[in-house]
Write a protein that holds these residues in place. Structure first.
Motif, short mmCIF file in Angstrom:
data_model
loop_
_atom_site.label_atom_id
_atom_site.label_comp_id
_atom_site.label_asym_id
_atom_site.label_seq_id
_atom_site.Cartn_x
_atom_site.Cartn_y
_atom_site.Cartn_z
N CYS A 269 -57.44 -37.20 59.48
CA CYS A 269 -56.84 -36.47 58.35
C CYS A 269 -57.52 -36.76 57.01
O CYS A 269 -56.91 -36.58 55.95
N THR A 270 -58.76 -37.19 57.02
CA THR A 270 -59.48 -37.43 55.77
C THR A 270 -59.71 -36.12 55.04
O THR A 270 -60.17 -35.14 55.62
N HIS A 271 -59.41 -36.11 53.74
CA HIS A 271 -59.58 -34.90 52.93
C HIS A 271 -61.07 -34.62 52.71
O HIS A 271 -61.84 -35.53 52.36
N ILE A 272 -61.49 -33.37 52.91
CA ILE A 272 -62.89 -32.98 52.74
C ILE A 272 -63.08 -32.23 51.43
O ILE A 272 -63.92 -32.59 50.61
N PHE A 273 -62.31 -31.16 51.22
CA PHE A 273 -62.41 -30.42 49.97
C PHE A 273 -61.15 -29.58 49.76
O PHE A 273 -60.39 -29.33 50.69
N SER A 274 -60.97 -29.15 48.52
CA SER A 274 -59.96 -28.15 48.16
C SER A 274 -60.67 -27.08 47.33
O SER A 274 -61.54 -27.40 46.51
N TYR A 275 -60.30 -25.83 47.56
CA TYR A 275 -61.05 -24.73 46.95
C TYR A 275 -60.11 -23.57 46.65
O TYR A 275 -59.32 -23.15 47.51
N ALA A 276 -60.18 -23.05 45.42
CA ALA A 276 -59.37 -21.91 45.01
C ALA A 276 -60.20 -20.64 45.11
O ALA A 276 -61.23 -20.51 44.45
N LEU A 277 -59.75 -19.70 45.95
CA LEU A 277 -60.52 -18.48 46.18
C LEU A 277 -60.35 -17.46 45.07
O LEU A 277 -61.30 -16.75 44.71
N ASP A 278 -59.17 -17.35 44.53
CA ASP A 278 -58.90 -16.33 43.51
C ASP A 278 -58.09 -16.95 42.38
O ASP A 278 -56.92 -16.61 42.16
N PRO A 279 -58.68 -17.88 41.63
CA PRO A 279 -57.91 -18.62 40.61
C PRO A 279 -57.43 -17.76 39.46
O PRO A 279 -56.49 -18.14 38.76
N GLU A 280 -58.05 -16.62 39.24
CA GLU A 280 -57.67 -15.77 38.11
C GLU A 280 -56.63 -14.72 38.48
O GLU A 280 -56.25 -13.90 37.65
N SER A 281 -56.18 -14.73 39.73
CA SER A 281 -55.16 -13.76 40.14
C SER A 281 -53.86 -14.02 39.40
O SER A 281 -53.34 -15.14 39.42
N PRO A 282 -53.29 -13.02 38.74
CA PRO A 282 -52.06 -13.23 37.96
C PRO A 282 -50.86 -13.56 38.83
O PRO A 282 -49.92 -14.19 38.38
#
Length: 423
Positions: free
Chosen positions: A128-141
Motif C-alpha cells: 500500500c505504498t503511495h506512488i502518486f496523486s494526480y488531478a485530471l481536471d482541477p479547473e472544473s467548477p
C-alpha cells in the motif's frame, strides 16, 4: 459442513434437521461452493473494488505463500484490503484515503483509486505504498469525480472517465511528474462527447487489431470509440431503446475482454437503471443479441419460512447492482442480495441464490498467484446463514460468529466457481 454436523448431533431429536432439510441444505450453492466469509469492521458502503494476484502472503510457518488481494474502497474514505491464500481470507488491513473514493483499477503492480474530486491516487499492491496523486481536471467548477478507470493493457494506456463526460487516456508505464494536468507527458489524449458518464469497458475486434472503448451514458446511450495504434479512428452512438427514453442511465457495463481476456466471440453486457434487464451486445454489429430479466428469477436454497416472494420479488428489489464475467459464466448481483449465475454466451440462467440481506455491492474475479483456479468474490450487506433459513438454531461454532455481526455491515464471500449446474 461443521454447522450441519453439529445440528445432526443435537441431544434433542426435535432440534435435529429432517432428512428433507439436510438434502435442501447440502444441495444449495452456498453449501457446495462457499469457501470463506469475512465481515468488514464498519457499516460504510463499498463503492469501488479491485483484485490483484501479486501478493505474497506469510503463512503460519513464516514462509511466503502465493495469494491474492481484494481492495474495497468505501464511502467513509477507508479502503479495506483483504488477503486471500488458498481458499481463505488470511489478512485484513485498512488504508485511509485523502478523498471519498469512486473508482478502482489494477494497473500493472499498482492500484489506482479515483475520488469524487477528479483525482487519481496510486498505491503499490501488497504494501500500500503511495506512488502518486494526480488531478485530471482541477479547473472544473463542479469538481467532476472519477466514475471509471480501465486499464487498456495492449495499448499501454489507462482510460479514466469523469462524471462530466470527459475521458482521458493516460500512460501506464510512468508516474506523472506534476500533481495536475499542466504537464503533457502523462495525459496522452482526451475523448468524450457526452455531458454525463457512468461506466466504461473495452473489447477487441478485427483479430485484436481494433480496440473499442464502450462508454455508458444517460438516456440509455452508449458511446463507442474505435482506436487503432492509440489513435481514435471512429465514433458511434448506440441506444438501448427506440424511441429513446429519458432519465435512464447505463450504470453497469462489462465485456468478455476486460479485465480478463476470454476466448470465444466477443460480447458486451450492460444494465440500464432503473430496470431489471441485463443486455448482451454484439460489438461487431452493434446490436442487442440477448436479454435477461432478473425480475423473473426466484432464488433457490430457500424455505417457506425464509422467503416471501410477494413481498420482495418486485421490480424495485430486482434491479442490478453489479456484473462480472468469469470463465464461461456471467454473474449478476441485485438489490435484493441475489446472485444470478448465467451462461456467458446465451445468458441462460444456471442458478440463482440469495446470500445477502441487502444489495450486492460488487462481484469480482480473483486469480491468486500460484493457483490455477479463479475464485469469485462477492460483496454485499448482511450475510444470510444457509442453515438458519431452514432450521431455528441457538448457535453452532460458525453460526455464532456469523450471527453476532451487525446486519448493516458489508460481508465479503469467497466462492469456488466450478460446476454451478450441479448446485
Amino acid at each position: 459442513m461443521l454447522d450441519l454436523m453439529v445440528l445432526c448431533w443435537c441431544q434433542q431429536p426435535r432440534d435435529r434437521p429432517s432428512a428433507s432439510q439436510i438434502v435442501s441444505i447440502a444441495s444449495a450453492p452456498e453449501f457446495t461452493h462457499l469457501l470463506d466469509i469475512v465481515s468488514l469492521n464498519h457499516p460504510s458502503t463499498v463503492v469501488a473494488t479491485v483484485t490483484a494476484s501479486s501478493f505474497q502472503a506469510n503463512n503460519e510457518d513464516g514462509a511466503c505463500a502465493s495469494g491474492g488481494e481484494i481492495w474495497l474502497a468505501c464511502a467513509n474514505k477507508v479502503t479495506d484490503q483483504l488477503v486471500v491464500s488458498g481458499h481463505s481470507f488470511v489478512q485484513y488491513s485498512s488504508l485511509v484515503l485523502p478523498g471519498e473514493p469512486t473508482a478502482a483499477c489494477l494497473v500493472g503492480n499498482s492500484i489506482w483509486l479515483g475520488d469524487c474530486k477528479g483525482q487519481i491516487h496510486a498505491y503499490f499492491a501488497g504494501d500500500c505504498t503511495h506512488i502518486f496523486s494526480y488531478a485530471l481536471d482541477p479547473e472544473s467548477p463542479a469538481n467532476a469525480g472519477v466514475c471509471a478507470i480501465l486499464h487498456l493493457e495492449q495499448q499501454a494506456r489507462v482510460a479514466v472517465g469523469l462524471s462530466n463526460g470527459r475521458v482521458f487516456l493516460v500512460r501506464d508505464d510512468m508516474s506523472p511528474t506534476a500533481p495536475t494536468m499542466g504537464e503533457g507527458s502523462f495525459v496522452m489524449s482526451e475523448l468524450g462527447s457526452s455531458s454525463v458518464l457512468h461506466a466504461i469497458t473495452t473489447v477487441y475486434t478485427d483479430k485484436h487489431n481494433e480496440c473499442q472503448l464502450w462508454c455508458g451514458e444517460s438516456d440509455g446511450a452508449l458511446s463507442v470509440y474505435t482506436m487503432h495504434d492509440n489513435m481514435v479512428t471512429g465514433h458511434k452512438v448506440l441506444n438501448h431503446f427506440e424511441p429513446i427514453i429519458a432519465n435512464v442511465h447505463v450504470h453497469q457495463i462489462v465485456s468478455s475482454h476486460s479485465p480478463i481476456m476470454y476466448d470465444g466471440p466477443a460480447a458486451v453486457w450492460t444494465y440500464v437503471h432503473p430496470g431489471c434487464v441485463v443486455y448482451q451486445w454484439d460489438p461487431i454489429s452493434g446490436n442487442i443479441v440477448n436479454k435477461l430479466d432478473c425480475s423473473k428469477l426466484v432464488p433457490c436454497s430457500e424455505s417457506l419460512k425464509s422467503i416471501s416472494i410477494e413481498e420482495h420479488l418486485s421490480p424495485g428489489r430486482c434491479q442490478v447492482t453489479s456484473l462480472c464475467v468469469l470463465n464461461t459464466e456471467l454473474y449478476i448481483g441485485t438489490t435484493w442480495g441475489c446472485i444470478v449465475v448465467a451462461e456467458r454466451t446465451s445468458m441462460r440462467p444456471i442458478t440463482v441464490f440469495r446470500p445477502f440481506q441487502e444489495e450486492v455491492s460488487a462481484i469480482l474475479a480473483l486469480q491468486p498467484l500460484g493457483q490455477s483456479e479463479t475464485l469469485l468474490v462477492t460483496i454485499g450487506q448482511g450475510y444470510r446463514s444457509l442453515i438458519k433459513r431452514y432450521k431455528d438454531v441457538i448457535g453452532t461454532p460458525t453460526l455464532l460468529s456469523q450471527c453476532s455481526q451487525t446486519h448493516n455491515n458489508s460481508f465479503a464471500l469467497l466462492w469456488a466457481t466450478d460446476n454451478w449446474a450441479a448446485a
